[in-house]
Design a protein around this motif. Structure first.
Motif: not given
Length: 393
Positions: A151-153
């Motif tokens: 989700q972060q990238n």
């Protein structure tokens, strides 16, 4: 007799086979249930008129001695390859005819292409990932590394310099997450592959869903990709050929390794193991690239885009995080309430009679996520999303 021991490393059944079995068991126990399927990526819109008319004409040709076609060229008929060549040229990508190979679908070629590469190669795939990439390499006993998509990238991992890989899988727009690489992102992967002397197997099966003109439809829009990439595409999701079977693969002449031409190797492989796609089907595929065909195909794709908007609006109303849906037919959502992927599957099936795909079926990083597809019937899609909204109230 000895069998391939690597089949022991596979899951007992293919992901979508498992889903079908669980839905069948539920339906048997609840025969009155009105199941809406938003899981498997099969299409619902029929073949467009231009395609049907072309196939009808081709069928009539086949009924007459002077128009009959037997075995065709393994690489595909020239008329279809020329149409594909023109399609790429419109985006500034120049392909030679001999770089285009017609197939019965991207899935087949993604697996068959591995015939060209040693089992000693190390494979890098994103996680989560389309299961075919992983399973076909497990069958051959290759070492598999995973690029961390999260989700972060934005579920679009970039290469890590310390990772050594020989075969790299990329899919954009991505299956299962619906995320799409920018030109800059693909440039980084091409630079990495050139440094590593690696090959990128680029799955572009969903390129027709891209509406943002800044996003690349083909990896060959990136300079240097012709020296390190092979591209796979399909008429299945673009033009409804899931039941008709036709796709194409682009293998550049500039792609070489160990003094051998991969283009020549693929041609040799195909002429030995493949007898080509039926003439009637290829005539239908050719019609996709006519002005009339493009207009009609875009109309069908527009139905799926509208489905995706309906789904995205519903998820936003429920406050559920998701990616995809704008330039892709897939929406990748975070399971609400901390549910696992299969808990979410069972909950939606039993409480809303809606079927999706558990994210854990696509890899470790898919746990806690869920995939919905926009390929359903519009009315059923609206009904399914209303069920989910009602369920969340």
């Amino acid at each position: 007799m000895k069998l391939n021991p690597h089949y022991r490393e596979l899951e007992e059944s293919y992901l979508f086979t498992t889903i079908a079995r669980r839905v069948a068991e539920y339906t048997k126990a609840h025969p009155q249930a009105n199941i809406i399927r938003l899981g498997i990526g099969d299409v619902t819109q029929p073949l467009c008129p231009a395609v049907v008319e072309a196939m009808e004409r081709a069928t009539l040709e086949m009924s007459q001695a002077q128009g009959f076609h037997g075995y065709g060229p393994e690489q595909g008929y020239g008329f279809l390859r020329e149409a594909i060549q023109g399609y790429y040229a419109a985006r500034g990508v120049k392909l030679a005819m001999e770089e285009i190979f017609i197939s019965d679908g991207a899935k087949s070629d993604l697996g068959n292409m591995l015939d060209l590469f040693s089992a000693d190669n190390t494979v890098l795939v994103p996680d989560p990932v389309y299961p075919v990439y992983v399973d076909t390499n497990r069958m051959a006993g290759r070492r598999i590394l995973f690029a961390d998509a999260n989700q972060q990238n934005g579920f679009l991992p970039l290469p890590q310099p310390e990772v050594q890989a020989d075969i790299i899988y990329l899919c954009s727009p991505n299956n299962p997450t619906g995320a799409v690489y920018t030109r800059e992102g693909l440039e980084k992967w091409v630079e990495y592959a050139l440094r590593q002397h690696a090959v990128i197997l680029f799955d572009a099966a969903y390129e027709a869903f891209i509406v943002d003109d800044s996003l690349p439809h083909s990896i060959f829009e990136v300079p240097g990709a012709e020296k390190c990439a092979i591209e796979f595409c399909s008429f299945s999701k673009t033009a409804g050929f899931t039941g008709t079977r036709c796709g194409y693969t682009v293998v550049p002449r500039a792609l070489e390794a160990e003094g051998m031409s991969i283009n020549a190797m693929w041609l040799r492989r195909q002429t030995t193991k493949f007898n080509g796609v039926p003439y009637v089907v290829q005539r239908g595929a050719e019609a996709v690239f006519t002005p009339q065909g493009q207009q009609q195909v875009q109309k069908a794709i527009g139905v799926y885009r509208q489905n995706a908007r309906v789904m995205a609006e519903a998820l936003s109303r429920m406050g559920i995080w998701f990616v995809g849906g704008e330039n892709s037919p897939y929406l990748w959502l975070k399971c609400p309430g901390g549910m696992s992927s299969w808990e979410c599957f069972d909950y939606l099936l039993s409480h809303a009679q809606v079927v999706g795909t558990p994210g854990s079926g696509f890899g470790k990083n898919g746990e806690g996520y869920f995939r919905l597809t926009a390929f359903g019937n519009p009315e059923q899609t609206r009904q399914a999303m209303q069920r989910l909204v009602d369920l969340g109230q």
